[in-house]
Design a protein around this motif. Structure first.
Motif, PDB file in Angstrom:
ATOM      1  N   GLN A   1       9.293 -19.544  -1.417  1.00  0.00           N
ATOM      2  CA  GLN A   1       8.086 -18.751  -1.242  1.00  0.00           C
ATOM      3  C   GLN A   1       8.375 -17.745  -0.133  1.00  0.00           C
ATOM      4  OE1 GLN A   1       4.425 -20.983  -0.766  1.00  0.00           O
ATOM      5  NE2 GLN A   1       3.449 -19.301   0.352  1.00  0.00           N
ATOM      6  N   VAL A   2       8.541 -16.494  -0.510  1.00  0.00           N
ATOM      7  CA  VAL A   2       8.910 -15.452   0.453  1.00  0.00           C
ATOM      8  C   VAL A   2       7.661 -14.660   0.814  1.00  0.00           C
ATOM      9  CG1 VAL A   2      10.497 -13.564   0.968  1.00  0.00           C
ATOM     10  CG2 VAL A   2      11.153 -15.312  -0.708  1.00  0.00           C
ATOM     11  N   GLU A   3       7.236 -14.789   2.055  1.00  0.00           N
ATOM     12  CA  GLU A   3       6.047 -14.084   2.535  1.00  0.00           C
ATOM     13  C   GLU A   3       6.446 -12.671   2.931  1.00  0.00           C
ATOM     14  OE1 GLU A   3       3.000 -15.277   2.550  1.00  0.00           O
ATOM     15  OE2 GLU A   3       3.529 -17.302   1.899  1.00  0.00           O
ATOM     16  N   VAL A   4       5.906 -11.671   2.245  1.00  0.00           N
ATOM     17  CA  VAL A   4       6.341 -10.291   2.415  1.00  0.00           C
ATOM     18  C   VAL A   4       5.161  -9.359   2.660  1.00  0.00           C
ATOM     19  CG1 VAL A   4       7.393  -8.316   1.242  1.00  0.00           C
ATOM     20  CG2 VAL A   4       8.416 -10.569   1.006  1.00  0.00           C
ATOM     21  N   GLU A   5       5.353  -8.425   3.574  1.00  0.00           N
ATOM     22  CA  GLU A   5       4.453  -7.288   3.739  1.00  0.00           C
ATOM     23  C   GLU A   5       5.289  -6.035   3.495  1.00  0.00           C
ATOM     24  OE1 GLU A   5       1.659  -7.498   7.227  1.00  0.00           O
ATOM     25  OE2 GLU A   5       2.893  -9.245   7.690  1.00  0.00           O
ATOM     26  N   SER A   6       4.850  -5.180   2.572  1.00  0.00           N
ATOM     27  CA  SER A   6       5.628  -3.991   2.229  1.00  0.00           C
ATOM     28  C   SER A   6       4.987  -2.736   2.812  1.00  0.00           C
ATOM     29  CB  SER A   6       5.765  -3.858   0.715  1.00  0.00           C
ATOM     30  OG  SER A   6       4.512  -3.649   0.106  1.00  0.00           O
ATOM     31  N   PHE A   7       5.856  -1.762   3.119  1.00  0.00           N
ATOM     32  CA  PHE A   7       5.422  -0.513   3.741  1.00  0.00           C
ATOM     33  C   PHE A   7       6.270   0.626   3.171  1.00  0.00           C
ATOM     34  CE2 PHE A   7       4.917  -3.990   6.691  1.00  0.00           C
ATOM     35  CZ  PHE A   7       3.653  -3.804   7.240  1.00  0.00           C
ATOM     36  N   PRO A   8       5.727   1.846   3.118  1.00  0.00           N
ATOM     37  CA  PRO A   8       6.553   2.998   2.735  1.00  0.00           C
ATOM     38  C   PRO A   8       7.687   3.210   3.732  1.00  0.00           C
ATOM     39  CG  PRO A   8       4.212   3.558   2.672  1.00  0.00           C
ATOM     40  CD  PRO A   8       4.319   2.231   3.353  1.00  0.00           C
ATOM     41  N   LEU A   9       8.821   3.667   3.251  1.00  0.00           N
ATOM     42  CA  LEU A   9       9.977   3.909   4.110  1.00  0.00           C
ATOM     43  C   LEU A   9       9.630   4.803   5.290  1.00  0.00           C
ATOM     44  CD1 LEU A   9      13.052   3.816   4.648  1.00  0.00           C
ATOM     45  CD2 LEU A   9      13.284   5.740   3.053  1.00  0.00           C
TER      46      LEU A   9
ATOM     47  N   ASN B   1       9.130   3.442  11.778  1.00  0.00           N
ATOM     48  CA  ASN B   1       8.849   3.322  13.216  1.00  0.00           C
ATOM     49  C   ASN B   1       7.665   2.400  13.474  1.00  0.00           C
ATOM     50  OD1 ASN B   1      10.758   5.152  14.650  1.00  0.00           O
ATOM     51  ND2 ASN B   1       9.811   6.727  13.365  1.00  0.00           N
ATOM     52  N   ARG B   2       6.598   2.571  12.697  1.00  0.00           N
ATOM     53  CA  ARG B   2       5.411   1.736  12.875  1.00  0.00           C
ATOM     54  C   ARG B   2       5.733   0.275  12.579  1.00  0.00           C
ATOM     55  NH1 ARG B   2       0.687  -0.129  10.069  1.00  0.00           N
ATOM     56  NH2 ARG B   2       1.365   0.671   8.048  1.00  0.00           N
ATOM     57  N   VAL B   3       6.531   0.033  11.558  1.00  0.00           N
ATOM     58  CA  VAL B   3       6.863  -1.340  11.186  1.00  0.00           C
ATOM     59  C   VAL B   3       7.703  -2.004  12.272  1.00  0.00           C
ATOM     60  CG1 VAL B   3       8.059  -2.761   9.491  1.00  0.00           C
ATOM     61  CG2 VAL B   3       6.687  -0.826   8.737  1.00  0.00           C
ATOM     62  N   LEU B   4       8.654  -1.272  12.845  1.00  0.00           N
ATOM     63  CA  LEU B   4       9.449  -1.825  13.934  1.00  0.00           C
ATOM     64  C   LEU B   4       8.573  -2.148  15.146  1.00  0.00           C
ATOM     65  CD1 LEU B   4      12.639   0.398  13.700  1.00  0.00           C
ATOM     66  CD2 LEU B   4      12.550  -2.077  13.389  1.00  0.00           C
TER      67      LEU B   4
ATOM     68  N   VAL C   1       9.161  -5.344   4.656  1.00  0.00           N
ATOM     69  CA  VAL C   1      10.093  -4.686   3.741  1.00  0.00           C
ATOM     70  C   VAL C   1       9.665  -3.234   3.568  1.00  0.00           C
ATOM     71  CG1 VAL C   1      11.047  -4.650   1.409  1.00  0.00           C
ATOM     72  CG2 VAL C   1      10.576  -6.840   2.532  1.00  0.00           C
ATOM     73  N   LEU C   2      10.644  -2.320   3.665  1.00  0.00           N
ATOM     74  CA  LEU C   2      10.402  -0.900   3.459  1.00  0.00           C
ATOM     75  C   LEU C   2      10.727  -0.523   2.018  1.00  0.00           C
ATOM     76  CD1 LEU C   2      11.959   0.557   6.719  1.00  0.00           C
ATOM     77  CD2 LEU C   2       9.537   0.135   6.253  1.00  0.00           C
ATOM     78  N   VAL C   3       9.897   0.351   1.441  1.00  0.00           N
ATOM     79  CA  VAL C   3      10.082   0.778   0.059  1.00  0.00           C
ATOM     80  C   VAL C   3      10.234   2.294   0.042  1.00  0.00           C
ATOM     81  CG1 VAL C   3       9.073   0.844  -2.250  1.00  0.00           C
ATOM     82  CG2 VAL C   3       8.698  -1.156  -0.762  1.00  0.00           C
TER      83      VAL C   3
END
Length: 333
Positions: A300-308, A312-315, A328-330
């Protein structure tokens, strides 16, 4: 193509990654051109971007948990074909000549090359990887779910194997994110219990949902002593705390590539044959073995995805422990 590029390391609050339009890369001999579908975001990326790890190459495109389609291959590539779904982890290639490589310990190679550090990585629409770093992926997962397996899963697997916690034992996990939420599931598969130490209430909730028998802060004491522990948080003081909670014969494994200083450890904490070990990178065997495990047992992989473009915001969210488990960046389609 779009790439998020680091020119000068700086705090993520200053948005040091710059969106750039680049020429599409061309694979050289032994290389594979990959169209990125998803790229996981790791604490190692944060340490590179902020300069806690010394720069190996600038400018550089970070990202080393890459899932994508093979678009083309350079001369001498025989293992993959156009259209294959593949993954690329942190260790891109090794020298193959040093004593470590020759003894199957290429994770300690004297001249390694790392994805997103020595060569451009997966925070981009396209990137080239050496064929040594290209792996087939298990069926039954979405690309977003596969990306965290390539570092969080692989490094977690190596750390779990090193901990030596037996079935029926208790594994302590200090810090709870991309690696730890997968390791907890590995431990449960093999009949071990998990005790999770984290300050984040959301992380505690996820840990309980995944079967942790204890969640709390590092200052708290679980109902049973630990038979081994893995420290994922980059805080050296947690090594000492883990030793305090371990029974004799236990091993504390530090799974990070960077940590603050470890405080003085009284010999009484090591007496009783307790030990401390680091985990450095991974071997090709680690990657293959873990991906084989992921084929047999669906994690069960818990993932939150964001645009590439939001790298900076994700980091920054990762730095502030605001990611539930794996980010994860898309890239744009």
């Amino acid at each position: 193509m779009l790439a998020m590029t680091l020119h000068v390391p700086a705090p993520v609050e200053t948005q040091p990654l710059h969106p750039e339009e680049r020429e599409d890369p061309t694979p050289g001999a032994g290389e594979v051109l990959i169209e990125v579908l998803a790229c996981g975001v790791c604490h190692t990326d944060l340490h590179i971007v902020e300069g806690e790890l010394p720069s190996h190459r600038l400018p550089v495109v970070p990202g080393h948990q890459v899932v994508g389609w093979v678009r083309s291959a350079g001369a001498g590539v025989a293992r993959v074909s156009r259209g294959d779904l593949v993954g690329v982890p942190w260790l891109n290639r090794v020298c193959g000549r040093c004593p470590y490589c020759l003894s199957g310990r290429e994770n300690l190679c004297e001249s390694p090359c790392f994805t997103g550090y020595d060569v451009d990585g997966g925070f981009a629409k396209l990137f080239c990887a050496h064929q040594e770093a290209v792996y087939d992926l298990p069926d039954g997962y979405q690309p977003l779910e596969l990306a965290p397996l390539l570092c969080g899963g692989v490094i977690g697997y190596r750390a779990y194997q090193a901990s030596g916690v037996p079935a029926g034992g208790v594994l302590g996990l200090f810090g709870f994110g991309s690696s730890a939420h997968l390791v907890l599931q590995m431990a449960r598969l093999e009949g071990a219990e998990g005790a999770v130490f984290t300050r984040n209430p959301t992380h505690r909730q996820v840990a309980r949902q995944l079967g942790a028998m204890f969640t709390g802060g590092s200052e708290e004491t679980p109902p049973r002593l630990l038979d081994g522990a893995i420290v994922f948080a980059p805080a050296g003081n947690l090594v000492k705390r883990a030793l305090e909670l371990c029974r004799p014969g236990a091993r504390v494994v530090h799974a990070g590539i960077y940590a603050t200083a470890i405080p003085e450890i009284p010999y009484s904490l090591l007496y009783g044959e307790r030990s401390v070990q680091s985990v450095t990178n991974s071997t090709q065997s680690d990657v293959r073995s873990f991906l084989a495990l992921a084929r047999r047992h669906h994690f069960q992989v818990e993932v939150e995805s964001f645009p590439l473009q939001e790298a900076n915001r994700v980091l920054r969210m990762l730095k502030e422990s605001r990611i539930q488990a794996s980010a994860v960046l898309v890239p744009p389609s």
